[in-house]
Structures are given as structure tokens and as C-alpha cells.
Design a protein around this motif. Structure first.
Motif, PDB file in Angstrom:
ATOM      1  N   ALA A  14     -19.326  43.279  -5.225  1.00  0.00           N
ATOM      2  CA  ALA A  14     -20.655  43.028  -4.758  1.00  0.00           C
ATOM      3  C   ALA A  14     -21.770  42.097  -4.605  1.00  0.00           C
ATOM      4  CB  ALA A  14     -21.390  43.345  -6.851  1.00  0.00           C
ATOM      5  N   VAL A  15     -21.013  40.682  -4.889  1.00  0.00           N
ATOM      6  CA  VAL A  15     -21.380  39.513  -4.492  1.00  0.00           C
ATOM      7  C   VAL A  15     -21.678  39.743  -2.579  1.00  0.00           C
ATOM      8  CG1 VAL A  15     -21.816  37.168  -5.223  1.00  0.00           C
ATOM      9  CG2 VAL A  15     -21.325  38.812  -6.050  1.00  0.00           C
ATOM     10  N   PHE A  16     -20.655  39.771  -2.152  1.00  0.00           N
ATOM     11  CA  PHE A  16     -20.105  39.441  -0.999  1.00  0.00           C
ATOM     12  C   PHE A  16     -21.173  40.071  -0.085  1.00  0.00           C
ATOM     13  CE2 PHE A  16     -18.014  41.192   2.877  1.00  0.00           C
ATOM     14  CZ  PHE A  16     -17.767  39.798   3.354  1.00  0.00           C
ATOM     15  N   ALA A  17     -21.190  42.017  -1.206  1.00  0.00           N
ATOM     16  CA  ALA A  17     -22.309  42.388   0.165  1.00  0.00           C
ATOM     17  C   ALA A  17     -23.845  41.559  -0.105  1.00  0.00           C
ATOM     18  CB  ALA A  17     -22.400  44.091  -0.245  1.00  0.00           C
ATOM     19  N   ALA A  18     -24.107  41.157  -0.779  1.00  0.00           N
ATOM     20  CA  ALA A  18     -25.277  40.556  -0.758  1.00  0.00           C
ATOM     21  C   ALA A  18     -26.027  40.018  -0.329  1.00  0.00           C
ATOM     22  CB  ALA A  18     -25.895  40.389  -3.112  1.00  0.00           C
ATOM     23  N   ALA A  19     -24.962  38.812  -0.561  1.00  0.00           N
ATOM     24  CA  ALA A  19     -24.430  37.660   0.653  1.00  0.00           C
ATOM     25  C   ALA A  19     -24.587  37.784   2.264  1.00  0.00           C
ATOM     26  CB  ALA A  19     -23.763  36.276  -0.023  1.00  0.00           C
ATOM     27  N   VAL A  20     -23.731  38.372   2.495  1.00  0.00           N
ATOM     28  CA  VAL A  20     -24.129  39.194   3.488  1.00  0.00           C
ATOM     29  C   VAL A  20     -25.575  39.488   4.419  1.00  0.00           C
ATOM     30  CG1 VAL A  20     -22.978  40.781   5.162  1.00  0.00           C
ATOM     31  CG2 VAL A  20     -21.340  39.811   3.980  1.00  0.00           C
ATOM     32  N   MET A  21     -25.938  40.597   3.248  1.00  0.00           N
ATOM     33  CA  MET A  21     -27.440  40.934   3.729  1.00  0.00           C
ATOM     34  C   MET A  21     -28.554  39.836   3.472  1.00  0.00           C
ATOM     35  SD  MET A  21     -27.283  44.171   4.250  1.00  0.00           S
ATOM     36  CE  MET A  21     -29.238  44.257   4.162  1.00  0.00           C
ATOM     37  N   MET A  22     -28.253  38.255   2.447  1.00  0.00           N
ATOM     38  CA  MET A  22     -29.197  37.820   2.947  1.00  0.00           C
ATOM     39  C   MET A  22     -28.958  37.082   3.789  1.00  0.00           C
ATOM     40  SD  MET A  22     -28.928  36.736  -1.127  1.00  0.00           S
ATOM     41  CE  MET A  22     -29.773  35.047  -0.853  1.00  0.00           C
ATOM     42  N   LEU A  23     -27.652  37.240   4.356  1.00  0.00           N
ATOM     43  CA  LEU A  23     -27.506  36.110   5.476  1.00  0.00           C
ATOM     44  C   LEU A  23     -27.729  36.760   6.859  1.00  0.00           C
ATOM     45  CD1 LEU A  23     -24.014  34.782   4.698  1.00  0.00           C
ATOM     46  CD2 LEU A  23     -25.943  33.467   5.234  1.00  0.00           C
ATOM     47  N   LEU A  24     -27.595  38.378   7.035  1.00  0.00           N
ATOM     48  CA  LEU A  24     -28.163  38.937   7.629  1.00  0.00           C
ATOM     49  C   LEU A  24     -30.121  39.448   7.840  1.00  0.00           C
ATOM     50  CD1 LEU A  24     -26.077  41.851   7.668  1.00  0.00           C
ATOM     51  CD2 LEU A  24     -26.243  40.529   9.763  1.00  0.00           C
ATOM     52  N   VAL A  25     -30.389  38.977   6.582  1.00  0.00           N
ATOM     53  CA  VAL A  25     -32.088  38.543   7.304  1.00  0.00           C
ATOM     54  C   VAL A  25     -32.219  38.139   7.884  1.00  0.00           C
ATOM     55  CG1 VAL A  25     -32.158  41.080   5.295  1.00  0.00           C
ATOM     56  CG2 VAL A  25     -32.509  38.189   4.966  1.00  0.00           C
ATOM     57  N   ILE A  26     -31.872  36.709   7.846  1.00  0.00           N
ATOM     58  CA  ILE A  26     -32.364  35.375   8.615  1.00  0.00           C
ATOM     59  C   ILE A  26     -32.583  35.853  10.036  1.00  0.00           C
ATOM     60  CG2 ILE A  26     -31.894  33.430   8.285  1.00  0.00           C
ATOM     61  CD1 ILE A  26     -30.183  33.280   5.669  1.00  0.00           C
ATOM     62  N   PRO A  27     -33.391  34.473  10.411  1.00  0.00           N
ATOM     63  CA  PRO A  27     -33.034  35.458  11.466  1.00  0.00           C
ATOM     64  C   PRO A  27     -32.661  34.679  12.756  1.00  0.00           C
ATOM     65  CG  PRO A  27     -35.822  34.999  11.210  1.00  0.00           C
ATOM     66  CD  PRO A  27     -34.578  34.854   9.778  1.00  0.00           C
ATOM     67  N   GLY A  28     -31.893  34.641  13.254  1.00  0.00           N
ATOM     68  CA  GLY A  28     -30.374  34.234  14.465  1.00  0.00           C
ATOM     69  C   GLY A  28     -30.031  34.841  15.607  1.00  0.00           C
ATOM     70  N   PRO A  29     -29.178  34.350  16.559  1.00  0.00           N
ATOM     71  CA  PRO A  29     -28.697  34.492  17.891  1.00  0.00           C
ATOM     72  C   PRO A  29     -28.135  36.128  17.805  1.00  0.00           C
ATOM     73  CG  PRO A  29     -27.030  33.794  16.857  1.00  0.00           C
ATOM     74  CD  PRO A  29     -28.117  33.093  15.374  1.00  0.00           C
ATOM     75  N   ASN A  30     -27.301  37.104  16.457  1.00  0.00           N
ATOM     76  CA  ASN A  30     -27.541  38.390  16.840  1.00  0.00           C
ATOM     77  C   ASN A  30     -28.301  39.174  16.498  1.00  0.00           C
ATOM     78  OD1 ASN A  30     -24.487  38.240  17.720  1.00  0.00           O
ATOM     79  ND2 ASN A  30     -24.567  38.429  14.837  1.00  0.00           N
ATOM     80  N   MET A  31     -29.508  38.864  16.118  1.00  0.00           N
ATOM     81  CA  MET A  31     -30.892  39.766  15.730  1.00  0.00           C
ATOM     82  C   MET A  31     -31.699  39.546  17.125  1.00  0.00           C
ATOM     83  SD  MET A  31     -33.613  39.253  12.585  1.00  0.00           S
ATOM     84  CE  MET A  31     -32.725  39.718  11.732  1.00  0.00           C
ATOM     85  N   ALA A  32     -31.527  38.776  17.163  1.00  0.00           N
ATOM     86  CA  ALA A  32     -32.575  38.198  18.664  1.00  0.00           C
ATOM     87  C   ALA A  32     -31.966  39.029  19.135  1.00  0.00           C
ATOM     88  CB  ALA A  32     -32.288  37.373  18.960  1.00  0.00           C
ATOM     89  N   PHE A  33     -31.197  38.683  19.673  1.00  0.00           N
ATOM     90  CA  PHE A  33     -29.229  40.202  20.854  1.00  0.00           C
ATOM     91  C   PHE A  33     -29.794  41.762  20.316  1.00  0.00           C
ATOM     92  CE2 PHE A  33     -26.829  41.014  23.759  1.00  0.00           C
ATOM     93  CZ  PHE A  33     -26.376  39.859  25.050  1.00  0.00           C
ATOM     94  N   VAL A  34     -30.353  41.636  19.913  1.00  0.00           N
ATOM     95  CA  VAL A  34     -30.348  43.485  19.552  1.00  0.00           C
ATOM     96  C   VAL A  34     -31.177  43.194  19.936  1.00  0.00           C
ATOM     97  CG1 VAL A  34     -29.773  45.146  17.576  1.00  0.00           C
ATOM     98  CG2 VAL A  34     -28.339  43.283  18.027  1.00  0.00           C
ATOM     99  N   THR A  35     -32.916  43.044  19.349  1.00  0.00           N
ATOM    100  CA  THR A  35     -34.171  42.930  19.073  1.00  0.00           C
ATOM    101  C   THR A  35     -34.403  43.402  20.805  1.00  0.00           C
ATOM    102  OG1 THR A  35     -34.278  41.774  16.880  1.00  0.00           O
ATOM    103  CG2 THR A  35     -36.413  42.138  18.946  1.00  0.00           C
ATOM    104  N   THR A  36     -34.088  41.852  21.787  1.00  0.00           N
ATOM    105  CA  THR A  36     -34.723  42.101  22.498  1.00  0.00           C
ATOM    106  C   THR A  36     -34.226  43.278  23.454  1.00  0.00           C
ATOM    107  OG1 THR A  36     -32.624  40.718  23.109  1.00  0.00           O
ATOM    108  CG2 THR A  36     -35.170  39.639  22.728  1.00  0.00           C
ATOM    109  N   HIS A  37     -32.445  43.355  23.464  1.00  0.00           N
ATOM    110  CA  HIS A  37     -32.032  44.888  24.065  1.00  0.00           C
ATOM    111  C   HIS A  37     -32.876  45.734  23.508  1.00  0.00           C
ATOM    112  CE1 HIS A  37     -29.158  41.582  25.371  1.00  0.00           C
ATOM    113  NE2 HIS A  37     -29.041  42.470  26.612  1.00  0.00           N
ATOM    114  N   ALA A  38     -33.464  46.273  22.285  1.00  0.00           N
ATOM    115  CA  ALA A  38     -33.772  47.890  21.787  1.00  0.00           C
ATOM    116  C   ALA A  38     -35.115  47.559  22.810  1.00  0.00           C
ATOM    117  CB  ALA A  38     -33.767  47.202  20.388  1.00  0.00           C
ATOM    118  N   VAL A  39     -35.868  47.028  22.778  1.00  0.00           N
ATOM    119  CA  VAL A  39     -37.196  46.541  23.656  1.00  0.00           C
ATOM    120  C   VAL A  39     -37.785  46.525  25.258  1.00  0.00           C
ATOM    121  CG1 VAL A  39     -39.199  44.696  23.801  1.00  0.00           C
ATOM    122  CG2 VAL A  39     -38.262  44.850  22.006  1.00  0.00           C
ATOM    123  N   ALA A  40     -36.020  46.067  25.717  1.00  0.00           N
ATOM    124  CA  ALA A  40     -36.205  46.045  27.279  1.00  0.00           C
ATOM    125  C   ALA A  40     -35.393  47.314  26.926  1.00  0.00           C
ATOM    126  CB  ALA A  40     -35.013  45.003  27.086  1.00  0.00           C
TER     127      ALA A  40
END
Length: 215
Positions: A14-40
Motif C-alpha cells: 500500500a505504501v509502495f503504490a501510494a508512493a508511486v502515485m505521488m511520484l507520477l503526479v509530479i511533472p516530469g519527462p514521461n508526463m511531458a512525453f505522453v502529453t505532447t504526443h497525445a496533443v499532437a
């Protein structure tokens, strides 16, 4: 998979899953990569990027579980080689986006296959030494020496992380494509999208260039 995860107690999962989610919502290169490709390229482009990132996550999990990641990072030039290769690749993507936009007809969107986006996303993650270092540091924190094979625990945690990230990034792709649908149609919006993509790729490349090797 379930058998492997039973080696880890539920509270740690449970702590692991929560930590992963907290890290994912922080803007980073993967988020930027997915977003730009979805928009394009629409939600399919974003999901293809999410799948590529997932493959990279699984490959880095294997590398860490097998001890390969530690061997690579222990060799000082490896960090620099991966870092500069990643920066060069991102700059190449930025250049190609600008080149295609410049040569495409005003009302014709540049065609990019989903397979190409998938490969791009995989390479973008694998050519980021910070991602491998993250796996090497993050996963072992949730391993218990008293609960069986360390390797299997690392594999199970890595797979769980990859699955959580896949759901998050796929959802992000759908949301970004909805935003794309609200943009004005026509060649201008497509050119702006390509310019934005190129700017994000160049920014990620600069981020890698300025990245310092951990001591």
C-alpha cells in the motif's frame, strides 16, 4: 505475479503504490512525453507513448533485478554515455518535428505511426540514466530480506510500478486528447502543436545535459 507479491506484506504494498502515485503526479519527462504526443497525435499517440514507457520500466526492472543496472552505473563513463545519447536523441526528435512541420502542407498533418511513437517513448526512458538510478534506489526500499527471493520481490515491485504508471499515463493521454479536441482545427493549430512538441523535446534534452552524475 500474485505469488510474487505475497512475499511483500500488504502494508508495504500500500505504501509502495501510494508512493508511486505521488511520484507520477509530479511533472516530469514521461508526463511531458505522453502529453505532447497525445496533443499532437490524439489519444492513440499518447497511449502508444504510455506503452513504450511501460516497456522501458519493465526492462529497467529486469536490469535492476539481475544486477545489471548496478554494474552499468558503477562504470563512470556509462552515465555520461547514456546521458549524452539521450540528449542527442531528444534533439533529433525536436529537429524532425520542426523539419516535418516546415515541409508539410498547411492543411496536412504529419503522419507518425503508433509503432514509431512506442519506440520513441521506450528509447526516451532507456536513454535517461536518472530513470535507471531511480529504479535502483526506489525498488529495494520495499524489499524484505525475511520474505524470500530478493530478485522475485524486485521483479514483482517493478511490474506493479509499470502497471500503475501505464494506467496513469494512459488516463493522461485521454485527458490531453480531449484538450486537443478543443483546439481550433486547421494547419495553424497543427503547426503550433509540432512547435510545442519540439520545444518540449529540446527542454528534456537540456535537462539531461545539465544532469549531474550522483556521487
Amino acid at each position: 505475479m500474485s505469488g510474487v507479491l505475497t512475499m511483500i506484506d500488504l502494508s508495504s504494498l500500500a505504501v509502495f503504490a501510494a508512493a508511486v502515485m505521488m511520484l507520477l503526479v509530479i511533472p516530469g519527462p514521461n508526463m511531458a512525453f505522453v502529453t505532447t504526443h497525445a496533443v499532437a497525435h490524439g489519444w492513440k499517440g499518447g497511449v502508444a507513448a504510455a506503452l513504450g514507457i511501460t516497456l522501458a520500466d519493465l526492462l529497467m526492472t529486469v536490469a535492476v533485478s539481475a544486477g545489471i543496472g548496478g554494474l552499468v552505473m558503477s562504470w563512470a563513463p556509462a552515465f555520461e554515455l547514456i546521458r549524452w545519447a539521450g540528449a542527442a536523441y531528444l534533439l533529433w526528435l525536436a529537429w524532425m518535428a520542426l523539419r516535418v512541420t516546415a515541409t508539410a502542407a498547411q492543411d496536412q498533418a504529419p503522419l507518425v505511426s503508433m509503432r514509431s511513437i512506442f519506440v520513441r517513448a521506450t528509447l526516451n526512458s532507456l536513454l535517461n540514466p536518472k530513470a535507471l538510478l531511480f529504479f535502483m534506489v526506489f525498488l529495494p526500499q520495499f524489499v524484505s530480506l525475511e520474505r524470500g527471493s530478493i530478485t522475485l520481490q524486485l521483479v514483482g515491485l517493478g511490474i506493479l510500478l509499470a502497471l500503475i504508471a501505464l494506467v496513469f499515463h494512459s488516463s493522461l493521454a485521454v485527458f490531453a486528447s480531449l484538450v486537443r479536441g478543443r483546439l481550433p482545427a486547421g494547419g495553424l493549430s497543427r503547426r503550433l502543436g509540432s512547435y510545442g512538441f519540439a520545444a518540449v523535446m529540446a527542454g528534456l534534452a537540456a535537462r539531461l545535459v545539465l544532469l549531474n552524475r550522483p556521487t
